[in-house]
Design an enzyme around this catalytic site. Structure first.
Site, short mmCIF file in Angstrom:
data_model
loop_
_atom_site.label_atom_id
_atom_site.label_comp_id
_atom_site.label_asym_id
_atom_site.label_seq_id
_atom_site.Cartn_x
_atom_site.Cartn_y
_atom_site.Cartn_z
CB SER A 1 -0.97 0.01 1.19
OG SER A 1 -1.94 -1.00 1.02
CB THR B 1 -4.09 -5.10 5.81
OG1 THR B 1 -3.98 -6.43 5.36
CG2 THR B 1 -2.86 -4.73 6.61
CE LYS C 1 -8.77 -6.22 4.73
NZ LYS C 1 -8.99 -6.78 3.40
CG ASP D 1 -10.47 -5.80 -0.21
OD1 ASP D 1 -9.48 -5.20 -0.64
OD2 ASP D 1 -10.59 -6.16 0.97
N GLY E 1 -13.20 -20.72 -3.32
CA GLY E 1 -12.81 -20.18 -2.02
C GLY E 1 -13.95 -19.38 -1.43
CB ALA F 1 -10.47 -12.35 -0.78
NE ARG G 1 -9.46 -26.38 2.97
CZ ARG G 1 -8.29 -25.93 3.39
NH1 ARG G 1 -7.17 -26.51 2.99
NH2 ARG G 1 -8.21 -24.88 4.18
CE1 TYR H 1 1.06 -9.08 -3.62
CE2 TYR H 1 -1.33 -9.26 -3.33
CZ TYR H 1 -0.07 -8.92 -2.84
OH TYR H 1 0.05 -8.46 -1.56
P1 ATR Z 1 -8.94 -14.39 2.82
O1 ATR Z 1 -9.61 -13.57 3.89
O2 ATR Z 1 -7.66 -13.80 2.34
O3 ATR Z 1 -9.87 -14.74 1.71
P2 ATR Z 1 -9.20 -16.84 4.36
O4 ATR Z 1 -10.38 -16.29 5.08
O5 ATR Z 1 -8.14 -17.52 5.17
O6 ATR Z 1 -8.43 -15.73 3.54
O7 ATR Z 1 -9.73 -17.83 3.22
C1 ATR Z 1 -8.87 -18.65 2.54
C2 ATR Z 1 -9.65 -19.48 1.51
O8 ATR Z 1 -8.74 -20.33 0.84
C3 ATR Z 1 -10.71 -20.36 2.12
O9 ATR Z 1 -11.75 -20.51 1.19
C4 ATR Z 1 -9.97 -21.68 2.30
O10 ATR Z 1 -10.80 -22.82 2.36
P3 ATR Z 1 -11.50 -23.23 3.77
O11 ATR Z 1 -12.62 -22.27 4.00
O12 ATR Z 1 -11.99 -24.62 3.54
O13 ATR Z 1 -10.41 -23.15 4.81
C5 ATR Z 1 -9.17 -21.69 1.02
N1 ATR Z 1 -7.99 -22.55 1.04
C6 ATR Z 1 -6.83 -22.32 1.70
N2 ATR Z 1 -5.96 -23.32 1.45
C7 ATR Z 1 -6.60 -24.21 0.63
C8 ATR Z 1 -6.23 -25.45 0.01
N3 ATR Z 1 -5.02 -25.98 0.21
N4 ATR Z 1 -7.14 -26.06 -0.78
C9 ATR Z 1 -8.36 -25.53 -0.99
N5 ATR Z 1 -8.76 -24.37 -0.42
C10 ATR Z 1 -7.90 -23.71 0.37
#
Ligand code: ATR
Length: 291
Positions: free
Chosen positions: A27, A72, A76, A112, A136, A140, A161, A232
């Protein structure tokens, strides 16, 4: 050492990015490049603020006359509680990445999801009317589902997942069109059928267990897909490599980072910074940073 003589004076307007950790935040690099390019007497500094101190940081920033904050992890949600006003999107999501400080107090915004939509529109891939698979369901993904639904995306799926999180994420959509939540099994069929595939997981990110992997099964991408990755580091992730190999259009994670920063600066200054200046500064920092 950087020579900053003459760059910061008594009348310089200050904004800060707060987080823990915050030392690797791009940032300051992006915002300061845009401030300098516009000849604006503003500066952004990074302030390491410990978990639980986000509200105190908002109060302190007001007391010290800062014009705003970029926010960040892990603050948040805390800054929302500390703000006297919230944008409708912040009220919906319960998190903010931007605080505007002025005579009216502290107003919380989140840029975002809209930043990703702006990046797609700028690249000629408006999600309005398009079908979308979001992979996911973290913070985000929630911002992106909310913003894309507000933009008028067509059918949407959230594959995660953990299915419960996919359901919670799907529920933030606005506009009345239901979003389907599902697990990662069978995601390939959905990916094949949609116009836009967006990865919001950390899969593919350098330095993590998922480095070198793609979150989308091999062979499902086509030339008429638009493939978006919010990761990124690296800028060309394994997912985007597969998209390019399939002849698909791509939008990289740096584009989202840049356009969410563009909106932040619009909120603080009232004027639009140049996205290309911010991107060049971020690329420069990524190219030289030890990460
Ligand atoms: P952010 O706020 O940056 O989006 P987060 O809340 O930690 O980060 O979310 C990470 C995402 O990546 C989640 O959807 C997570 O899946 P879970 O909700 O099941 O934990 C997903 N994720 C992280 N590692 C993963 C992996 N190895 N395979 C599949 N999904 C994954």
């Amino acid at each position: 050492m950087t020579d900053r003589r003459g760059a910061i004076g008594g009348a310089t307007t200050v904004v800060a990015v707060i987080g823990d950790p915050v030392g690797h935040s791009l940032s300051p690099v992006m915002h300061n490049a845009a401030f300098a390019s516009a000849g604006r007497d503003w500066v952004m500094v990074a302030a390491p603020v410990a978990a639980g101190q986000g509200a105190a940081a908002v109060a302190a920033a007001r007391t010290m006359g800062l014009a705003g904050l970029a926010v960040t992890m892990p603050h948040k949600a805390d800054v929302v509680a500390a703000a006297n006003h919230c944008s409708p999107t912040v009220e919906r999501l319960g998190v903010a990445n931007t605080v505007v400080l002025d005579a009216g107090g502290a107003t919380a915004h989140t840029t975002d999801g809209d930043g990703l939509v702006d990046a797609m529109v700028a690249a000629g891939h408006d999600p309005a009317g398009a079908s979308v698979l979001v992979v996911g369901a973290g913070g985000a993904a929630r911002s992106i589902v909310e913003a894309m639904s507000r933009r008028g995306a067509g059918a949407m799926w959230v594959a995660n997942r953990t299915i419960e999180r996919a359901q919670q994420c799907a529920a933030v959509a606005v506009g009345g069109r239901p979003v389907v939540a599902c697990g990662l099994d069978g995601m390939g069929d959905i990916a094949t059928a949609v116009d836009i595939v967006v990865n919001t997981t950390s899969v593919g990110m350098a330095g993590t267990d998922g480095a070198g992997a793609s979150p989308v099964p091999a062979g499902v991408l086509r030339a008429d897909h638009v493939v978006v990755d919010i990761v990124y580091h690296p800028i060309r992730t394994p997912l985007l490599e597969a998209a390019v190999a399939a002849g698909a259009a791509t939008v990289d994670g740096l584009a989202m980072l840049v356009y969410q920063a563009v909106r932040q600066q619009q909120l603080w200054t009232g004027e639009s910074p140049a996205p290309e200046v911010m991107r060049a500064a971020a690329l420069d920092a990524l190219g030289t940073a030890d990460r």
